[in-house]
Each structure stands twice: as structure tokens, then as C-alpha cells.
Enzyme design. Structure first.
Site, short mmCIF file in Angstrom:
data_model
loop_
_atom_site.label_atom_id
_atom_site.label_comp_id
_atom_site.label_asym_id
_atom_site.label_seq_id
_atom_site.Cartn_x
_atom_site.Cartn_y
_atom_site.Cartn_z
N GLU A 37 -32.89 32.88 -77.87
CA GLU A 37 -32.15 33.48 -76.76
C GLU A 37 -30.64 33.42 -77.00
O GLU A 37 -29.91 34.32 -76.59
CB GLU A 37 -32.53 32.81 -75.44
CG GLU A 37 -33.99 32.97 -75.05
CD GLU A 37 -34.44 34.43 -74.96
OE1 GLU A 37 -33.59 35.32 -74.72
OE2 GLU A 37 -35.65 34.69 -75.12
N HIS A 95 -25.36 38.35 -80.03
CA HIS A 95 -25.37 39.81 -80.20
C HIS A 95 -24.43 40.45 -79.18
O HIS A 95 -23.67 41.37 -79.49
CB HIS A 95 -26.80 40.32 -80.02
CG HIS A 95 -27.07 41.63 -80.69
ND1 HIS A 95 -28.28 42.26 -80.62
CD2 HIS A 95 -26.29 42.46 -81.42
CE1 HIS A 95 -28.25 43.40 -81.29
NE2 HIS A 95 -27.04 43.55 -81.78
N HIS A 122 -29.52 36.42 -78.83
CA HIS A 122 -29.18 37.57 -77.98
C HIS A 122 -27.74 37.44 -77.47
O HIS A 122 -26.99 38.42 -77.45
CB HIS A 122 -30.13 37.64 -76.79
CG HIS A 122 -31.48 38.19 -77.11
ND1 HIS A 122 -31.68 39.43 -77.68
CD2 HIS A 122 -32.73 37.68 -76.92
CE1 HIS A 122 -32.98 39.66 -77.83
NE2 HIS A 122 -33.64 38.60 -77.39
#
Length: 716
Positions: free
Chosen positions: A505, A511, A508
Site C-alpha cells: 500500500e 506512486h 501506491h
């Protein structure tokens, strides 16, 4: 990560769909005066912050209504512009629209995922169809689509700069996929179907949450045999919090169920907990989801039929990396035989242990985790509970910051309580900056603990994404988990799998934080690609730099012994039959549901018969059984897209081998620079397949996945 189409759809799908990782891209325009906190422009440091400390549920419905009204007025102004359509006056104008509603959706997402309540669910149930209807008014606005189409067709003759062309292509495709070219009667039906689906998705999600909140298994002191001390303490606190002082609570969530099934010596209780967990949404009561599934599938099939598609999967996959359901199925079917063959080996090993112990049982699904742990100890001399003593949540967070610093040059600095508004006392916030220049990148929020009203699982989201078309914006990214809150003064100890999920997670979040796109739409994701970056980050948990510096004993502070590390690495492919099969069964079932005529389909029968045809091993079950498959039936983000985790894992395994082969290993500077440049920073500003080729020099090879999982590698 939630699939997003156009500007307002991004916010809508991100926060109405349950299985979502959202990234919102809004651009602040001139502040509008409003007494409603949820509509007010964000003020304060860091480019403005959501007023999570002042959000009131009484403001939500009027804020949604005013936000929709304002956004529709903006859309009408764009659609009725008398000037000839251009990229600036049509596409860029759309990129700038929807700020008021975008702010409201940030709060809506918090109520939906983190702090839900019966009062919120009433509003959610009422507003879901209205929000869907609002969205249709945009996607089916003929004048607006005519302008978008004109810009798109002009760009076919005279291509725009790459990022602008990508925005135009994504916007046009989104409208076309959502019925913009249908006749009036078909548009009306399309809109009505979306409205019906939004209500069904909401009901499905709320039914799962009701079963998670409504079922708790209470233990007495004489029923704790085998359970680790950390679990017992957390279970005691969970019981006390529910008014059951002196007892121990196993809640109906994966974070509680999984360790209980792994360690409890009480087979009867294991069966009870297993049945309660895997029966969520399937209890024949007011929260049963089977009829909802049947209705959802029929409506989805009818809707894509209006667009000329044979089935929902054909429509959904046309703009994914897989392109067709046949390609996605081929990938899964290539792995499935090896996965179920490995399950047979694992079950044989477990049965042998049970027989040797004189247990006189046949391995059942509620036994799998328990005896797998015993096999792990026997075969690899590896005790998962011993490993947990070195996996402290706070230390893992520090390890993630270290990795982010090495690969992305990010520095995380904790902020004192009260500096940034938060929606719950458990939430902590860090400032993120470039290590070299000190330039502010954004904030990272962490909401780590399970609580009533918080949906299960782990996810990442953004409250504000980066874009630069009207000046650079700071990112507000968040990670959310459901770790069991420890007793006061106790550390949070997690399993190796949970540690990997924590890294996943955070991938993410990285990102989001590394985004370098000009236009908000380019922060959207391609479903079977968007899990790749986060899955790849899991690989850094097992690097020597992390293991040697951050895996220390929670009592003594001593580093994890090298012999234990060696056992962990030796057992890296252990239980891959279980992990791969339970996942693939769900992914295959998702695809079968959406490529089968749904007329008269009974989900319970269909699930059972399909798994029988697949020769699903009876000793385990799908990771997400149909009645609680929220990824697929609580929204459309992962519908016919659950395969994407494995599609992304092919990329992950292949990219992992690239780092293994690099001179500097997983911390190779040149390869890390390419990682950020081609795989993280572009977001959706280029075709994912091309982005991967720029990183790797070729397409990914599925054989890397087979090697990674310890499966036989054959010609494919």
C-alpha cells in the site's frame, strides 16, 4: 486502485466503489463563499488542507447537491461555448471543472471507508442513485461530447503534444465507452441502469460491513491454547471495547480471523470462525447479497449490450493492457494447473503432520492455515510467531521511509499532533520533501488501526493529486490499514504477509507522491497495470538493508538472527499453492461471471458448479467468495479486473529479476532512476506497455512469475 474515466467520474467512482484506491486531481479556482465546510476551498499550509476536524455529517447531503449543481453549470458553459472547440476551451476547461464537488468527495470517502455510521449509510443510500444520475448528465451531454469528438478528430489529423494527446484520447474513449454515441432511448436506459447499479453496489457494500460488525466470536480464558501473546492481548482489548471485560474477541475481519486460524488449537472454534468469516453476505437474512449479485450481473450485461458488446468483460477490457477477456483468461489458465498441483502437495504435507500427531482428522479449509504453519516449522524450522517478534509496525514504517529515500530521494518528517487536521485520533501525518533540495512534495497520512465503521482490508488514497497545468500542487496521500490496536504500551507485531501488504500500500502512496504529470486526468490508472508498482515495492521488505537495520526484536532490540533470515528466504515459495489458488479462484470466477449469460443465474449454484469444473481443491476456498466480493460487486472498479493483480505480478516478477541482475541489486541507482522515470512518475501519461518496455527493454515474461512462485517452468 480505482479505475477513473473523466474528471468527475474519477471522484465519483473512487468514493462510491468499495474496492478502491483513489487519486483525485482537482484544480482550485477562485474561492467561492459557502457556509458549508465541505464545500469551502482548503486553506492553511501545504497548499491548503481538508478540514477533517470540522466535517459534519449534516453538511454532506447539501454539499453534494450544491457541488453537483455547480459542476453541471460549469459543464453547460463548456458545452455551449460559441467558439470552435479546441483543446484549451474544451478539454482544459473540463480539467478545471468540478472543484467544489471534488472537495466534497474527499470527505465522502472518509465517511464511506474510515468512519462509516448508520446515519452516513442512510445518506449514501439516498444519494448513490442521484450521483449516478448526475454523472450520466455529463457523459450523455450531446453538445459536450460533440466538442470532445471534434477535438479528438482534429488531433487525428494534427497530433497534439504527447501529454495533451493522451488526455484527449482518454477523455474521448471514456465518453464513448459510457454511451455518449447512443440514441436518445438507449441513453435513457443506459442512465437508468447506472442509477439502479449505484444503489445495488451501495447495498452490497453495506451488507458486507453489517456482517463484519455484527458477528464477533468471544473466547474464554480456557479457549486460548496456541494463540500468541500479542493476539491474546489485542483480543482482550477488543472484547473490553465491546463491553465484554474478561473475555477475548475474534472480530469478523481478515486481520483477526487469519492469525486465529493459524494458531488456535481449538479446531471447533477454528471451524466456527472460518464459517462466520466466509459466510459474510451469505446468511439468508436481510444482509444476504446473492440476489443483489444476480441483479447486478443482469444490469451490467444489458448495459453493454446497448453498446454492441457480447458481454461485460469485452467492454471493460478494451482499454486495459490485456485488451480482451481471452488474453486475461489465457494468462490465468497458464498458472492454474501448477497452482492446484502445488495445493495437492501442500495438503499431503499437512495431512502427514496431522497423522503423525495422532490428530485423526482430514484436512478441511479451517485446518489449512493451522497445519501449514506446522509444516512450515517442520520443513523449514520456521515459526511465524517467532518472525513476528521482529516485525514491529513502527519499525516497518521506518523501513519504508528508508526505501523511499534510497529509490525516490524522499524524506519523511513527522508532524506534531494538531498541525494538520485529521478525522480520527489514530491518524498521524508526515511531511514529504526531496532529500537533496528540501522542496516540499506533499503530506502522507497513516490510519493504521481497525475500528467499528472502518471497512476491512488495506488501501491507499489521495485527497489531492499532483498536476502542474495551473501551477504545481502538493500531494496529500494516505495509507489505511486494519491492524488490531494493541493494549496500551504494547507494540503492533504483524505477520510477514501483513508486512508485505504494508509495503504494498505504501507503493501506491509513492506512486501518488512521485507523479509528474501536467493534467489531472493523467493521474488516472489502467486497472491491470496500476497494482504493479505497489506489488513491486513489496520486494524491498526482503532486502538485506531492510532486514539488517529495521527487523529488531520488540523487547530486546536485537537484530533478527541471520539464521532466521536464511529460513525466511528459504521458505519464500512456501504455501504458494494456497496463496495463488485462493486468489486465482476469485479472479477466474470474476471473469466467468462477466462472460456468462446472466439470465436466471443463481450465484450460489454458479459459484459451486464453476469451481467444480475448475477442479478447485476442496481444502480451501476462494479468497473472496461471491457474496462478499466487494472488489467486484460493491462498484465497478475491479469488475472483470481482479485478474489484474496477477497480470501486474507478471510485470512485478520480471522487474524484480531486473533488480536482482543489476550491479547494485535492489538499490542500483541507475535502475532506480529508470524505475521512477518510466514506471512511477508518468502515471497514465503514456501507454503502460510502452512504459514497461522503456524500463526493461522488452515485454515482461510470464516465466518470471512461475520462477518467482517456485512453479515448474515449461514452454508457454
Amino acid at each position: 486502485m480505482t479505475y477513473k474515466t473523466m474528471k468527475i467520474s474519477k471522484a465519483l467512482f473512487a468514493f462510491i466503489a468499495l474496492a478502491a484506491i483513489s487519486c483525485q486531481g482537482t484544480k482550485e479556482t477562485a474561492p467561492q463563499v459557502s457556509d458549508n465546510v465541505l464545500l469551502q476551498p482548503w486553506t492553511g499550509p501545504y497548499g491548503g488542507l481538508p478540514a477533517f476536524d470540522r466535517m459534519s455529517l449534516t453538511d454532506l447531503k447539501p454539499a453534494l447537491e450544491q457541488g453537483m449543481e455547480a459542476n453541471l453549470a460549469e459543464i453547460e458553459a463548456i458545452a455551449n461555448n460559441p467558439e470552435a472547440p479546441t483543446f484549451e476551451n474544451t478539454i482544459v476547461a473540463m480539467e478545471r471543472s468540478g472543484n467544489d464537488l471534488g472537495r466534497v468527495y474527499s470527505y465522502y470517502g472518509i465517511w464511506s471507508s474510515n468512519v462509516s455510521s448508520p446515519e452516513f449509510r442512510e445518506i449514501q443510500t439516498e444519494m448513490a442513485p442521484r450521483l449516478s444520475e448526475f454523472n450520466s448528465k455529463i457523459t450523455q451531454n450531446e453538445k459536450l461530447f460533440a466538442r470532445i469528438k471534434a477535438v479528438y478528430e482534429a488531433s487525428r489529423q494534427n497530433p497534439l503534444p504527447a501529454d495533451q494527446q493522451r488526455v484527449v484520447d482518454l477523455t474521448y474513449t471514456s465518453f464513448a465507452m459510457n454511451g455518449a454515441e447512443l440514441d436518445e432511448a438507449s441513453k435513457a436506459r443506459y442512465s437508468a441502469i447506472n442509477k439502479e447499479l449505484s444503489s445495488l453496489h451501495t447495498s452490497f457494500s453495506n451488507n458486507i460491513l453489517a456482517d463484519e460488525e455484527g458477528y464477533v466470536t468471544y473466547l474464554s480464558a480456557d479457549q486460548l491454547s496456541g494463540l500468541p501473546e500479542s493476539f491474546v492481548k489485542a483480543a482482550a482489548k477488543a472484547a473490553t471495547d465491546r463491553g465484554k471485560e474478561g473475555m477475548y474477541a475474534v472480530t469478523n475481519t481478515r486481520s483477526s480471523m487469519d492469525p486465529f486460524l493459524t494458531y488456535s488449537d481449538e479446531r471447533g472454534l477454528r471451524e466456527k470462525v472460518w464459517n462466520i468469516y466466509y459466510s459474510r453476505g451469505d446468511n439468508g437474512d436481510e444482509h444476504d447479497n446473492n440476489k443483489l449479485i444476480a441483479e447486478i450481473l443482469k444490469l451490467r450485461d444489458e448495459r453493454v449490450g446497448l453498446l454492441g458488446f457480447d458481454n461485460y468483460a469485452q467492454w471493460r477490457l478494451q482499454d486495459r493492457m490485456a485488451k480482451t477477456p481471452e488474453n486475461a483468461m489465457a494468462m490465468m489458465e497458464a498458472v492454474w494447473p501448477a497452482a492446484i498441483a502445488r495445493v495437492a502437495e501442500e495438503v499431503a504435507d499437512m495431512q502427514a503432520v496431522a497423522d503423525a500427531n495422532g490428530d485423526k482428522i482430514k484436512i478441511e479449509p479451517w485446518d489449512y492455515r493451522y497445519y501449514a504453519e506446522k509444516v512450515r516449522k517442520k520443513k523449514y524450522d520456521l515459526d511465524s510467531d517467532e518472525v513476528k517478534q521482529y516485525l514491529q509496525l513502527d519499525k516497518l514504517r521506518e523501513a519504508m521511509f528508508f526505501v523511499a529515500g534510497e529509490l525516490f530521494n524522499f524524506q519523511f518528517t513527522p508532524l506534531d499532533s494538531g498541525v494538520v487536521p485529521v478525522f480520527h485520533a489514530d491518524v498521524k501525518v508526515w511531511e514529504v520533501a526531496d532529500k537533496t533540495s528540501g522542496e516540499l512534495i506533499g503530506l502522507w497520512y497513516l490510519d493504521p488501526f481497525a475500528r467499528q465503521g472502518k471497512r476491512s482490508g488495506a488501501w491507499a488514497t489521495t485527497y489531492r493529486s499532483y498536476d502542474s497545468f495551473d501551477g504545481e500542487k502538493t500531494v496529500l496521500a494516505s495509507n489505511n490499514s486494519n491492524f488490531i490496536k494493541p493494549a496500551p504500551g504494547e507494540p503492533v507485531l504483524v505477520s510477514w504477509d501483513d508486512a508485505e501488504t504494508f509495503f504494498h500500500e505504501f507503493g501506491h502512496a509513492l506512486h501518488f507522491l512521485s507523479s509528474n504529470v501536467k493534467y489531472p486526468t493523467l493521474n488516472s490508472g489502467v486497472r491491470d497495470y496500476t497494482e504493479f508498482q505497489s506489488q513491486l515495492l513489496e520486494r524491498w521488505l526482503a532486502t538485506d538493508e531492510v532486514i539488517n537495520n529495521y527487523l529488531v526484536h520488540y523487547k530486546t532490540g536485537a537484530p533478527i538472527p541471520q539464521e532466521l533470515v536464511a529460513k525466511i528466504k528459504k521458505a519464500a515459495t512456501f504455501n504458494q499453492g494456497f496463496g495463488t489458488t485462493e486468489y486465482l479462484a476469485s479472479a477466474l470466477m470474476d471473469m466467468y461471471y462477466h462472460t456468462t449469460d446472466p439470465t436466471n443465474l443463481d450465484p450460489d449454484t454458479f459459484e459451486r458448479e464453476t469451481l467444480e469444473k475448475l477442479k478447485m481443491p476442496k481444502e480451501l476456498v476462494m479468497r473472496h467468495r461471491s457474496p462478499h466480493f466487494g472488489h467486484v460487486f460493491s462498484g465497478e472498479g475491479y469488475a472483470t479486473a481482479y485478474y489484474g493483480y496477477m497480470w501486474a505480478d507478471v510485470l512485478t516478477a520480471d522487474a524484480g529479476e531486473a533488480f536482482q541482475e543489476a550491479p547494485g541489486g535492489f538499490y542500483d541507482k541507475d535502475l532506480a532512476d529508470k524505475l521512477v522515470k518510466y514506471l512511477f512518475a508518468p502515471r497514465n501519461s503514456m501507454d503502460p506497455a510502452e512504459a514497461y518496455r522503456l524500463f526493461r527493454g522488452r515485454d515482461a515474461d510470464i516465466k518470471a512469475l512461475m520462477r518467482d512462485r517456485g512453479f515448474p517452468v515449461t514452454d508457454m
